[in-house]
Design a protein around this motif. Structure first.
Motif, PDB file in Angstrom:
ATOM      1  N   UNK A 193       0.827  -1.202   0.000  1.00  0.00           N
ATOM      2  CA  UNK A 193       0.000   0.000   0.000  1.00  0.00           C
ATOM      3  C   UNK A 193       0.865   1.257   0.000  1.00  0.00           C
ATOM      4  N   UNK A 194       0.328   2.333  -0.549  1.00  0.00           N
ATOM      5  CA  UNK A 194       1.091   3.557  -0.750  1.00  0.00           C
ATOM      6  C   UNK A 194       1.675   4.112   0.543  1.00  0.00           C
ATOM      7  N   UNK A 195       0.988   3.919   1.669  1.00  0.00           N
ATOM      8  CA  UNK A 195       1.473   4.441   2.951  1.00  0.00           C
ATOM      9  C   UNK A 195       2.371   3.453   3.694  1.00  0.00           C
ATOM     10  N   UNK A 196       2.711   2.330   3.073  1.00  0.00           N
ATOM     11  CA  UNK A 196       3.591   1.359   3.712  1.00  0.00           C
ATOM     12  C   UNK A 196       2.908   0.378   4.627  1.00  0.00           C
ATOM     13  N   UNK A 197       1.564   0.388   4.646  1.00  0.00           N
ATOM     14  CA  UNK A 197       0.821  -0.472   5.573  1.00  0.00           C
ATOM     15  C   UNK A 197       0.521  -1.858   5.002  1.00  0.00           C
ATOM     16  N   UNK A 198       0.941  -2.121   3.764  1.00  0.00           N
ATOM     17  CA  UNK A 198       0.624  -3.393   3.134  1.00  0.00           C
ATOM     18  C   UNK A 198       1.631  -4.483   3.449  1.00  0.00           C
ATOM     19  N   UNK A 199       1.548  -5.554   2.699  1.00  0.00           N
ATOM     20  CA  UNK A 199       2.448  -6.689   2.907  1.00  0.00           C
ATOM     21  C   UNK A 199       2.838  -7.267   1.543  1.00  0.00           C
ATOM     22  N   UNK A 200       3.939  -8.030   1.469  1.00  0.00           N
ATOM     23  CA  UNK A 200       4.695  -8.655   2.567  1.00  0.00           C
ATOM     24  C   UNK A 200       5.854  -7.825   3.111  1.00  0.00           C
ATOM     25  N   UNK A 201       6.285  -6.771   2.386  1.00  0.00           N
ATOM     26  CA  UNK A 201       7.502  -6.061   2.802  1.00  0.00           C
ATOM     27  C   UNK A 201       7.268  -4.636   3.279  1.00  0.00           C
ATOM     28  N   UNK A 202       6.019  -4.204   3.338  1.00  0.00           N
ATOM     29  CA  UNK A 202       5.740  -2.853   3.810  1.00  0.00           C
ATOM     30  C   UNK A 202       6.306  -1.775   2.904  1.00  0.00           C
ATOM     31  N   UNK A 203       6.330  -2.024   1.588  1.00  0.00           N
ATOM     32  CA  UNK A 203       6.805  -1.016   0.641  1.00  0.00           C
ATOM     33  C   UNK A 203       5.827   0.157   0.604  1.00  0.00           C
ATOM     34  N   UNK A 204       6.329   1.313   0.193  1.00  0.00           N
ATOM     35  CA  UNK A 204       5.447   2.479   0.114  1.00  0.00           C
ATOM     36  C   UNK A 204       5.736   3.269  -1.156  1.00  0.00           C
ATOM     37  N   UNK A 205       4.757   4.081  -1.561  1.00  0.00           N
ATOM     38  CA  UNK A 205       4.924   4.977  -2.695  1.00  0.00           C
ATOM     39  C   UNK A 205       5.405   4.276  -3.952  1.00  0.00           C
ATOM     40  N   UNK A 206       6.367   4.929  -4.617  1.00  0.00           N
ATOM     41  CA  UNK A 206       6.843   4.410  -5.891  1.00  0.00           C
ATOM     42  C   UNK A 206       7.869   3.296  -5.740  1.00  0.00           C
ATOM     43  N   UNK A 207       8.134   2.872  -4.518  1.00  0.00           N
ATOM     44  CA  UNK A 207       8.934   1.656  -4.324  1.00  0.00           C
ATOM     45  C   UNK A 207       8.125   0.448  -4.782  1.00  0.00           C
ATOM     46  N   UNK A 208       6.803   0.609  -4.819  1.00  0.00           N
ATOM     47  CA  UNK A 208       5.906  -0.425  -5.361  1.00  0.00           C
ATOM     48  C   UNK A 208       5.846  -0.215  -6.874  1.00  0.00           C
ATOM     49  N   UNK A 209       5.970  -1.267  -7.637  1.00  0.00           N
ATOM     50  CA  UNK A 209       5.945  -1.117  -9.100  1.00  0.00           C
ATOM     51  C   UNK A 209       4.593  -0.561  -9.553  1.00  0.00           C
ATOM     52  N   UNK A 210       4.606   0.206 -10.639  1.00  0.00           N
ATOM     53  CA  UNK A 210       3.361   0.762 -11.158  1.00  0.00           C
ATOM     54  C   UNK A 210       2.384  -0.346 -11.523  1.00  0.00           C
ATOM     55  N   UNK A 211       2.914  -1.444 -12.075  1.00  0.00           N
ATOM     56  CA  UNK A 211       2.055  -2.559 -12.463  1.00  0.00           C
ATOM     57  C   UNK A 211       1.318  -3.125 -11.248  1.00  0.00           C
ATOM     58  N   UNK A 212       2.039  -3.290 -10.137  1.00  0.00           N
ATOM     59  CA  UNK A 212       1.414  -3.820  -8.923  1.00  0.00           C
ATOM     60  C   UNK A 212       0.409  -2.826  -8.341  1.00  0.00           C
ATOM     61  N   UNK A 213       0.699  -1.529  -8.452  1.00  0.00           N
ATOM     62  CA  UNK A 213      -0.231  -0.511  -7.946  1.00  0.00           C
ATOM     63  C   UNK A 213      -1.537  -0.532  -8.735  1.00  0.00           C
ATOM     64  N   UNK A 214      -1.435  -0.781 -10.031  1.00  0.00           N
ATOM     65  CA  UNK A 214      -2.638  -0.866 -10.861  1.00  0.00           C
ATOM     66  C   UNK A 214      -3.472  -2.085 -10.478  1.00  0.00           C
TER      67      UNK A 214
END
Length: 269
Positions: A193-214
């Motif tokens: 999730x964009x705020x880092x609250x997701x899983x499995x690694x707590x990534x945030x913002x653009x550290x998450x790939x655009x494809x995964x964000x979509x």
């Protein structure tokens, strides 16, 4: 015919042409310079025409050979892509056999994800990678106990921790196949999730790939509008309200806006 063979043949033919032509000129014209000049000019032009024709034939053959080779490579690429498509679909069906409550879930998420990608102006190649990644984003659930996947009540905290592992399990499965890196990341990161609250690694913002964000956006919409063991399906209005609530904080703003626009225009699974 090799380049060396062509060179040797060209040199030999040219030498014979020159020597034979000189002897013929002497025999025909003797000391007549004008006759010699006209003969040499004609001989030169004839040689140019002959060699040009031979070169044209050789080049045409070479271009045809290259065209056949290129077509062969293109056919091989199409075949490989088709094999990847079939692999993705097979992996997607494998998990749906274990989790009947989400049968069709991945296919619907794939459909919406690809539509969002195109709405954002991404290339057709990226949109197709997103579709394939979404088509098997939950493949890791094959490693989760079936009774948890179909549990009618709310999951206990420790049970939810097990469910979270499906992203890691899934990534471990797909990384062994020569998919695009974008597909690997979709499977691993679609619950970040964009705020880092997701899983499995707590990534945030653009550290998450655009494809995964979509795919994350499409996943939320499909989950809300489909039946689950613990609740009935909710409508698109509810899904849109949730998207607006999560926009920017949990879900990518651009992907969310594109999804809302599609739904507003009448997109349906």
């Amino acid at each position: 015919m090799s380049a060396l063979s062509i060179t040797v043949l060209y040199a030999a033919f040219g030498t014979v042409w020159i020597l034979a032509g000189n002897r013929l000129a002497v025999a025909l014209f003797g000391a007549d310079l004008e006759g010699h000049y006209a003969f040499e000019l004609g001989k030169g032009l004839t040689y140019v025409l002959i060699t040009s024709g031979a070169l044209w034939l050789l080049l045409r053959r070479e271009f045809r050979r290259r065209d056949r080779a290129e077509q062969g490579r293109l056919d091989a690429l199409i075949g490989a892509r088709s094999a990847l498509d079939q692999t993705a679909e097979a992996l997607g069906r494998a998990i749906e056999r274990r989790d009947p409550y989400t049968a069709g879930h991945q296919a619907r998420v794939a459909l919406l994800s690809a539509a969002i990608a195109r709405r954002l102006g991404l290339s057709e190649e990226r949109a197709e990678s997103i579709r394939l990644g979404a088509l098997m984003h939950d493949i890791g659930k094959i490693g989760i106990p079936a009774e948890l996947l179909s549990k009618p009540g709310r999951l206990e905290p420790q049970e939810f921790e097990l469910i979270k592992l499906h992203t890691v399990y899934g990534h471990d499965i797909v990384k062994r196949v020569e998919f695009d890196d974008a597909i690997h990341r979709i499977v691993l990161e679609h619950h970040e999730r964009m705020d880092g609250s997701g899983y499995p690694h707590g990534l945030s913002g653009h550290a998450i790939s655009q494809e995964a964000r979509i795919v994350a956006v499409a996943d939320v919409v499909e989950a809300i509008t489909s039946h689950r063991p613990y609740r009935p399906a909710k409508g698109l209005d509810t899904a849109c309200e949730e998207l607006r609530r999560l926009r920017g904080a949990k879900l990518d703003a651009e992907a969310t806006d594109a999804c809302l626009a599609l739904l507003d225009e009448g997109f349906r699974f």
